[in-house]
Write an enzyme that holds these catalytic residues in place. Sequence first.
Site, PDB file in Angstrom:
ATOM      1  CE1 TYR A 156     -38.556 -66.877   1.849  1.00 23.39           C
ATOM      2  CE2 TYR A 156     -38.767 -67.654   4.104  1.00 23.39           C
ATOM      3  CZ  TYR A 156     -39.239 -67.601   2.807  1.00 23.39           C
ATOM      4  OH  TYR A 156     -40.392 -68.271   2.463  1.00 23.39           O
ATOM      5  CE  LYS A 160     -41.574 -65.044   2.285  1.00 26.27           C
ATOM      6  NZ  LYS A 160     -42.527 -64.814   1.181  1.00 26.27           N
TER       7      LYS A 160
HETATM    8  P1  NAP Z   1     -41.354 -71.879  -5.750  1.00 25.31           P
HETATM    9  O1  NAP Z   1     -41.995 -73.178  -6.025  1.00 25.31           O
HETATM   10  O2  NAP Z   1     -39.879 -71.735  -5.829  1.00 25.31           O
HETATM   11  O3  NAP Z   1     -42.031 -70.784  -6.694  1.00 25.31           O
HETATM   12  C1  NAP Z   1     -41.619 -69.448  -6.627  1.00 25.31           C
HETATM   13  C2  NAP Z   1     -42.424 -68.642  -7.614  1.00 25.31           C
HETATM   14  O4  NAP Z   1     -42.032 -67.276  -7.486  1.00 25.31           O
HETATM   15  C3  NAP Z   1     -42.195 -69.077  -9.050  1.00 25.31           C
HETATM   16  O5  NAP Z   1     -43.416 -69.054  -9.749  1.00 25.31           O
HETATM   17  C4  NAP Z   1     -41.255 -67.989  -9.571  1.00 25.31           C
HETATM   18  O6  NAP Z   1     -41.442 -67.704 -10.934  1.00 25.31           O
HETATM   19  C5  NAP Z   1     -41.716 -66.787  -8.784  1.00 25.31           C
HETATM   20  N1  NAP Z   1     -40.711 -65.735  -8.720  1.00 25.31           N
HETATM   21  C6  NAP Z   1     -39.484 -65.791  -8.148  1.00 25.31           C
HETATM   22  N2  NAP Z   1     -38.853 -64.622  -8.333  1.00 25.31           N
HETATM   23  C7  NAP Z   1     -39.698 -63.824  -9.034  1.00 25.31           C
HETATM   24  C8  NAP Z   1     -39.620 -62.500  -9.516  1.00 25.31           C
HETATM   25  N3  NAP Z   1     -38.531 -61.738  -9.320  1.00 25.31           N
HETATM   26  N4  NAP Z   1     -40.683 -61.992 -10.204  1.00 25.31           N
HETATM   27  C9  NAP Z   1     -41.792 -62.756 -10.404  1.00 25.31           C
HETATM   28  N5  NAP Z   1     -41.915 -64.008  -9.972  1.00 25.31           N
HETATM   29  C10 NAP Z   1     -40.880 -64.527  -9.284  1.00 25.31           C
HETATM   30  O7  NAP Z   1     -41.753 -71.339  -4.273  1.00 25.31           O
HETATM   31  P2  NAP Z   1     -43.022 -71.607  -3.356  1.00 25.31           P
HETATM   32  O8  NAP Z   1     -42.625 -72.558  -2.315  1.00 25.31           O
HETATM   33  O9  NAP Z   1     -44.238 -71.826  -4.161  1.00 25.31           O
HETATM   34  O10 NAP Z   1     -43.110 -70.181  -2.640  1.00 25.31           O
HETATM   35  C11 NAP Z   1     -44.124 -69.251  -2.913  1.00 25.31           C
HETATM   36  C12 NAP Z   1     -44.156 -68.251  -1.777  1.00 25.31           C
HETATM   37  O11 NAP Z   1     -44.423 -68.941  -0.568  1.00 25.31           O
HETATM   38  C13 NAP Z   1     -42.836 -67.526  -1.563  1.00 25.31           C
HETATM   39  O12 NAP Z   1     -43.078 -66.192  -1.213  1.00 25.31           O
HETATM   40  C14 NAP Z   1     -42.220 -68.277  -0.409  1.00 25.31           C
HETATM   41  O13 NAP Z   1     -41.329 -67.482   0.312  1.00 25.31           O
HETATM   42  C15 NAP Z   1     -43.462 -68.607   0.395  1.00 25.31           C
HETATM   43  N6  NAP Z   1     -43.285 -69.709   1.324  1.00 25.31           N
HETATM   44  C16 NAP Z   1     -42.970 -70.964   0.889  1.00 25.31           C
HETATM   45  C17 NAP Z   1     -42.785 -71.975   1.805  1.00 25.31           C
HETATM   46  C18 NAP Z   1     -42.436 -73.381   1.410  1.00 25.31           C
HETATM   47  O14 NAP Z   1     -42.100 -74.192   2.291  1.00 25.31           O
HETATM   48  N7  NAP Z   1     -42.519 -73.744   0.156  1.00 25.31           N
HETATM   49  C19 NAP Z   1     -42.921 -71.701   3.181  1.00 25.31           C
HETATM   50  C20 NAP Z   1     -43.239 -70.413   3.581  1.00 25.31           C
HETATM   51  C21 NAP Z   1     -43.424 -69.428   2.645  1.00 25.31           C
HETATM   52  P3  NAP Z   1     -40.363 -68.068 -12.106  1.00 25.31           P
HETATM   53  O15 NAP Z   1     -40.008 -69.498 -11.930  1.00 25.31           O
HETATM   54  O16 NAP Z   1     -41.128 -67.765 -13.352  1.00 25.31           O
HETATM   55  O17 NAP Z   1     -39.204 -67.130 -11.898  1.00 25.31           O
END
Ligand code: NAP
Length: 248
Positions: A156, A160
Amino acid sequence: MGELQDHVALVTGASRGIGRATAIRLAEAGARVGVNYNSSPNAAAEVVETIRSRGGQAITLPGDVSSPEAVQAMVASLVESFGKIDILVNNAGIIRDTLLLRMSEADWDAVLNTNLKSAFTCTKAVVRYMMKQRWGRIVNVSSVSGILGNPGQANYSSAKAGLIAFTKTVAREFASRGITANAVAPGFIATDITSGLSRDTKDSLIKQIPLERFGKAEEVAELIAFLASDRAAYITGQVIPIDGGLAM
Ligand code: NAP
């Protein structure tokens, strides 16, 4: 008139979490939005319904962003529906956390393909439309893990970090065409990705965050919407942490 009126946006992984909040925020600013999802069709439909119920325009766009064919189809479908594309938010992401000695090649490939290769294929698919109109905004959702590294996240944090270098390269290659590319680097945000952490882990993480809490998806969406707007016209190639002070 919203500031993104007449703009069309694609948000990958917009069925849940940060992507969901971003799709809703961009639509609130007037953009017509493609809500991409992979495995949560009902959640994506709910996002589109929420946007429409507030007077906005949106469509669902199924497609696994790690598949170049699916990305091509998704972009073609968005352009067919809304005529163009101005804003790309590379947000879709997954985790497959485990210590390096236990990490399988499959864990590595899944995370790199979904979190990094997807940005390459999505950007390549949309940038020609942006070049023609000499206006475009690309926002990549990186992470503090891509800046600091994190035990258990070799895959990851590499993805990133790669996304940060990709952002800077895209910014340099397309600046003369009126296209900006920036990255946001969230810390711990309350979404499904972090919901599995134990109470003890959350408490110990919160102790390391100067603002003493996890962030909200809507707070990240606000920053992304700013970077997607004309107000951010002189910002490109930047990585903006949104982490309560965690990585300063
Ligand atoms: P989340 O709630 O788990 O949502 C992830 C989203 O990505 C869902 O809508 C999922 O869609 C979609 N997704 C996953 N695999 C996919 C694929 N192969 N093709 C298309 N869509 C896909 O995660 P989140 O926390 O919102 O994270 C969003 C972004 O922010 C990510 O890149 C994550 O790494 C980054 N981020 C998050 C955090 C945190 O603390 N939450 C911190 C730093 C960075 P489906 O459910 O339809 O598969």
